[in-house]
Design a protein around this motif. Structure first.
Motif, PDB file in Angstrom:
ATOM      1  N   LEU A  84      -1.405   0.251   1.668  1.00 31.31           N
ATOM      2  CA  LEU A  84      -1.218   1.050   2.502  1.00 31.31           C
ATOM      3  C   LEU A  84      -2.914   1.190   3.346  1.00 31.31           C
ATOM      4  O   LEU A  84      -3.420   2.135   2.835  1.00 31.31           O
ATOM      5  CB  LEU A  84      -0.585   2.623   2.707  1.00 31.31           C
ATOM      6  CG  LEU A  84      -0.511   2.696   3.621  1.00 31.31           C
ATOM      7  CD1 LEU A  84       0.427   2.428   4.699  1.00 31.31           C
ATOM      8  CD2 LEU A  84       0.470   4.364   3.405  1.00 31.31           C
ATOM      9  N   ILE A  85      -2.910   0.941   4.023  1.00 29.66           N
ATOM     10  CA  ILE A  85      -4.446   0.950   4.931  1.00 29.66           C
ATOM     11  C   ILE A  85      -3.813   2.418   5.860  1.00 29.66           C
ATOM     12  O   ILE A  85      -3.362   2.871   6.750  1.00 29.66           O
ATOM     13  CB  ILE A  85      -5.157  -0.199   6.166  1.00 29.66           C
ATOM     14  CG1 ILE A  85      -5.260  -1.383   5.064  1.00 29.66           C
ATOM     15  CG2 ILE A  85      -6.426   0.662   6.828  1.00 29.66           C
ATOM     16  CD1 ILE A  85      -5.923  -1.987   5.593  1.00 29.66           C
ATOM     17  N   HIS A  86      -4.273   3.660   5.528  1.00 30.77           N
ATOM     18  CA  HIS A  86      -4.149   5.184   6.003  1.00 30.77           C
ATOM     19  C   HIS A  86      -4.387   5.526   7.633  1.00 30.77           C
ATOM     20  O   HIS A  86      -4.899   5.738   7.857  1.00 30.77           O
ATOM     21  CB  HIS A  86      -4.867   6.047   4.943  1.00 30.77           C
ATOM     22  CG  HIS A  86      -3.547   6.484   4.116  1.00 30.77           C
ATOM     23  ND1 HIS A  86      -3.174   7.751   3.166  1.00 30.77           N
ATOM     24  CD2 HIS A  86      -3.208   5.942   3.311  1.00 30.77           C
ATOM     25  CE1 HIS A  86      -2.448   7.511   2.787  1.00 30.77           C
ATOM     26  NE2 HIS A  86      -2.457   6.344   2.247  1.00 30.77           N
ATOM     27  N   ALA A  87      -6.478   4.692   7.990  1.00 27.21           N
ATOM     28  CA  ALA A  87      -6.497   5.247   8.783  1.00 27.21           C
ATOM     29  C   ALA A  87      -6.853   4.439  10.008  1.00 27.21           C
ATOM     30  O   ALA A  87      -8.441   3.895   9.933  1.00 27.21           O
ATOM     31  CB  ALA A  87      -8.261   5.951   8.544  1.00 27.21           C
ATOM     32  N   VAL A  88      -5.432   3.507  10.770  1.00 27.11           N
ATOM     33  CA  VAL A  88      -6.646   1.993  11.471  1.00 27.11           C
ATOM     34  C   VAL A  88      -7.153   3.332  12.598  1.00 27.11           C
ATOM     35  O   VAL A  88      -6.218   4.256  13.513  1.00 27.11           O
ATOM     36  CB  VAL A  88      -4.823   1.557  11.862  1.00 27.11           C
ATOM     37  CG1 VAL A  88      -4.979   0.222  13.317  1.00 27.11           C
ATOM     38  CG2 VAL A  88      -4.807   0.869  10.705  1.00 27.11           C
ATOM     39  N   ASP A  89      -8.270   3.146  13.503  1.00 28.63           N
ATOM     40  CA  ASP A  89      -8.743   4.021  14.428  1.00 28.63           C
ATOM     41  C   ASP A  89      -8.772   3.356  15.288  1.00 28.63           C
ATOM     42  O   ASP A  89     -10.061   3.589  16.342  1.00 28.63           O
ATOM     43  CB  ASP A  89      -9.485   4.946  13.567  1.00 28.63           C
ATOM     44  CG  ASP A  89     -10.645   3.840  12.914  1.00 28.63           C
ATOM     45  OD1 ASP A  89     -10.752   2.583  13.289  1.00 28.63           O
ATOM     46  OD2 ASP A  89     -11.607   4.685  12.670  1.00 28.63           O
ATOM     47  N   SER A  90      -9.096   1.378  15.560  1.00 28.37           N
ATOM     48  CA  SER A  90      -9.092   1.119  16.641  1.00 28.37           C
ATOM     49  C   SER A  90      -9.007  -0.287  16.703  1.00 28.37           C
ATOM     50  O   SER A  90      -7.761  -1.095  15.765  1.00 28.37           O
ATOM     51  CB  SER A  90     -10.901   0.393  16.779  1.00 28.37           C
ATOM     52  OG  SER A  90     -10.642  -0.782  15.928  1.00 28.37           O
ATOM     53  N   VAL A  91      -8.546  -0.809  17.963  1.00 27.95           N
ATOM     54  CA  VAL A  91      -7.379  -2.068  18.291  1.00 27.95           C
ATOM     55  C   VAL A  91      -8.848  -3.082  17.308  1.00 27.95           C
ATOM     56  O   VAL A  91      -7.458  -4.345  17.057  1.00 27.95           O
ATOM     57  CB  VAL A  91      -7.311  -2.254  19.642  1.00 27.95           C
ATOM     58  CG1 VAL A  91      -6.745  -3.947  20.161  1.00 27.95           C
ATOM     59  CG2 VAL A  91      -6.734  -1.712  20.341  1.00 27.95           C
ATOM     60  N   LYS A  92      -9.362  -2.960  17.378  1.00 22.68           N
ATOM     61  CA  LYS A  92     -10.547  -4.044  16.190  1.00 22.68           C
ATOM     62  C   LYS A  92     -10.651  -3.871  15.329  1.00 22.68           C
ATOM     63  O   LYS A  92      -9.601  -5.481  14.424  1.00 22.68           O
ATOM     64  CB  LYS A  92     -12.077  -4.213  16.523  1.00 22.68           C
ATOM     65  CG  LYS A  92     -12.673  -4.735  17.042  1.00 22.68           C
ATOM     66  CD  LYS A  92     -14.794  -4.101  16.851  1.00 22.68           C
ATOM     67  CE  LYS A  92     -15.522  -4.832  15.443  1.00 22.68           C
ATOM     68  NZ  LYS A  92     -16.585  -4.315  15.511  1.00 22.68           N
ATOM     69  N   LEU A  93      -9.995  -3.188  14.301  1.00 20.47           N
ATOM     70  CA  LEU A  93     -10.078  -3.325  13.533  1.00 20.47           C
ATOM     71  C   LEU A  93      -8.427  -4.090  13.268  1.00 20.47           C
ATOM     72  O   LEU A  93      -8.430  -4.459  11.811  1.00 20.47           O
ATOM     73  CB  LEU A  93      -9.920  -1.748  12.463  1.00 20.47           C
ATOM     74  CG  LEU A  93      -9.095  -1.279  11.513  1.00 20.47           C
ATOM     75  CD1 LEU A  93     -10.340  -2.407  10.656  1.00 20.47           C
ATOM     76  CD2 LEU A  93      -9.369  -0.105  11.023  1.00 20.47           C
ATOM     77  N   LEU A  94      -6.889  -3.349  13.657  1.00 20.09           N
ATOM     78  CA  LEU A  94      -5.816  -4.153  13.799  1.00 20.09           C
ATOM     79  C   LEU A  94      -6.007  -4.987  13.912  1.00 20.09           C
ATOM     80  O   LEU A  94      -5.699  -5.904  13.170  1.00 20.09           O
ATOM     81  CB  LEU A  94      -5.259  -3.583  15.091  1.00 20.09           C
ATOM     82  CG  LEU A  94      -3.690  -2.957  14.669  1.00 20.09           C
ATOM     83  CD1 LEU A  94      -3.450  -2.052  13.881  1.00 20.09           C
ATOM     84  CD2 LEU A  94      -2.892  -1.486  15.759  1.00 20.09           C
ATOM     85  N   ASN A  95      -6.515  -5.468  14.623  1.00 24.85           N
ATOM     86  CA  ASN A  95      -7.022  -7.396  14.639  1.00 24.85           C
ATOM     87  C   ASN A  95      -7.341  -8.018  13.801  1.00 24.85           C
ATOM     88  O   ASN A  95      -6.542  -8.702  13.318  1.00 24.85           O
ATOM     89  CB  ASN A  95      -7.272  -8.024  16.569  1.00 24.85           C
ATOM     90  CG  ASN A  95      -7.208  -7.637  18.171  1.00 24.85           C
ATOM     91  OD1 ASN A  95      -5.945  -6.878  17.817  1.00 24.85           O
ATOM     92  ND2 ASN A  95      -7.505  -7.271  18.781  1.00 24.85           N
ATOM     93  N   LYS A  96      -8.260  -7.638  13.200  1.00 28.80           N
ATOM     94  CA  LYS A  96      -8.942  -8.579  12.284  1.00 28.80           C
ATOM     95  C   LYS A  96      -7.598  -8.013  10.974  1.00 28.80           C
ATOM     96  O   LYS A  96      -7.886  -8.680  10.463  1.00 28.80           O
ATOM     97  CB  LYS A  96      -9.962  -7.283  11.885  1.00 28.80           C
ATOM     98  CG  LYS A  96     -11.294  -8.064  10.679  1.00 28.80           C
ATOM     99  CD  LYS A  96     -11.619  -9.119  11.299  1.00 28.80           C
ATOM    100  CE  LYS A  96     -12.187 -10.068  10.090  1.00 28.80           C
ATOM    101  NZ  LYS A  96     -12.707 -11.425  10.335  1.00 28.80           N
TER     102      LYS A  96
END
Ligand SMILES: *Cc1c(COP(=O)(O)O)cnc(C)c1O
Length: 215
Positions: A84-96
């Motif tokens: 589990l990744i707890h701290a998705v804090d940007s769309v850029k990170l989500l895309n990656k």
């Protein structure tokens, strides 16, 4: 109290719907094994290199959670095994995360980090951005949106903390579903309050392992 005693007393206080993530960042593998021996399987780390080393050296039935700010160029090192990744804090990170998940032929469970605290040092997305992302979740077939993560302001002002936990809870409730079912909030200083406010997952480090010595 020893790590074992501390953990056992916490586990006894928790209702079954609350998951305890033992935050082992900066702590040696021997400490993790001591916790493991009580039955604890869920551990949280916030440095990619430490997480990879501990994953390689420790039992394979441990569920590793990444709890801190994650840099996009480092996802590739943990994409094959992170639970589990707890701290998705940007769309850029989500895309990656989406593209790394495809490479590893898996679906990666993630929480979106909501910014509710007063301090500007805290990462996280404003509530409106989280709602915008959730409206486009079809664009991320290899990301499993599991819920919301947040941190309250570090303050003795209980009312302030309660109001921040309430904001997280109401955002969570708006999207709650069979898959979207985790609200990660509560740390050593505020976890009993977080549970009262509806947390399903607490991230506790120093209460279990003792204070951390940063180099
Ligand atoms: C370090 C950390 C924790 C645990 O903090 P304690 O106060 O030691 O319990 C929880 N969540 C995040 C995101 C952290 O970085």
């Amino acid at each position: 109290m020893s790590i074992k005693q501390q953990l056992k007393s916490m586990q006894e206080q928790l209702e079954p719907h609350v998951t305890l993530v033992a935050v082992s960042k900066t702590k040696p593998e021997a400490d993790i094994m001591e916790a493991y021996e009580t039955g604890q399987r869920c551990f949280g780390e916030n440095k990619v290199q430490d997480l990879v080393t501990k994953y390689e050296n420790l039992p394979k039935d441990i569920e590793w959670h990444f709890i801190g700010h994650l840099q996009t160029n480092k996802i590739k090192y943990i994409a094959s095994f992170v639970s589990l990744i707890h701290a998705v804090d940007s769309v850029k990170l989500l895309n990656k995360i989406q593209s790394e998940a495809v490479k590893h032929k898996r679906i990666i469970p993630c929480l979106l980090q909501a910014k509710v605290a007063l301090e500007d040092t805290k990462f996280g997305l404003p509530v409106e951005e989280i709602e915008a992302i959730l409206a486009m979740r079809d664009q991320y077939p290899n990301v499993l949106f599991k819920g919301i993560m947040g941190m309250a302001t570090n303050t003795k002002d209980v009312e302030q903390v309660v109001s921040e936990f309430e904001k997280l809870k109401s955002l969570f409730d708006k999207y709650k579903s069979q898959d979207f079912n985790e609200l990660s909030m509560g740390m050593s200083g505020d976890w009993p309050l977080a549970i009262k406010q509806g947390s399903t997952m607490i991230r506790v480090g120093s209460t279990i392992f003792g204070t951390r010595n940063y180099k």
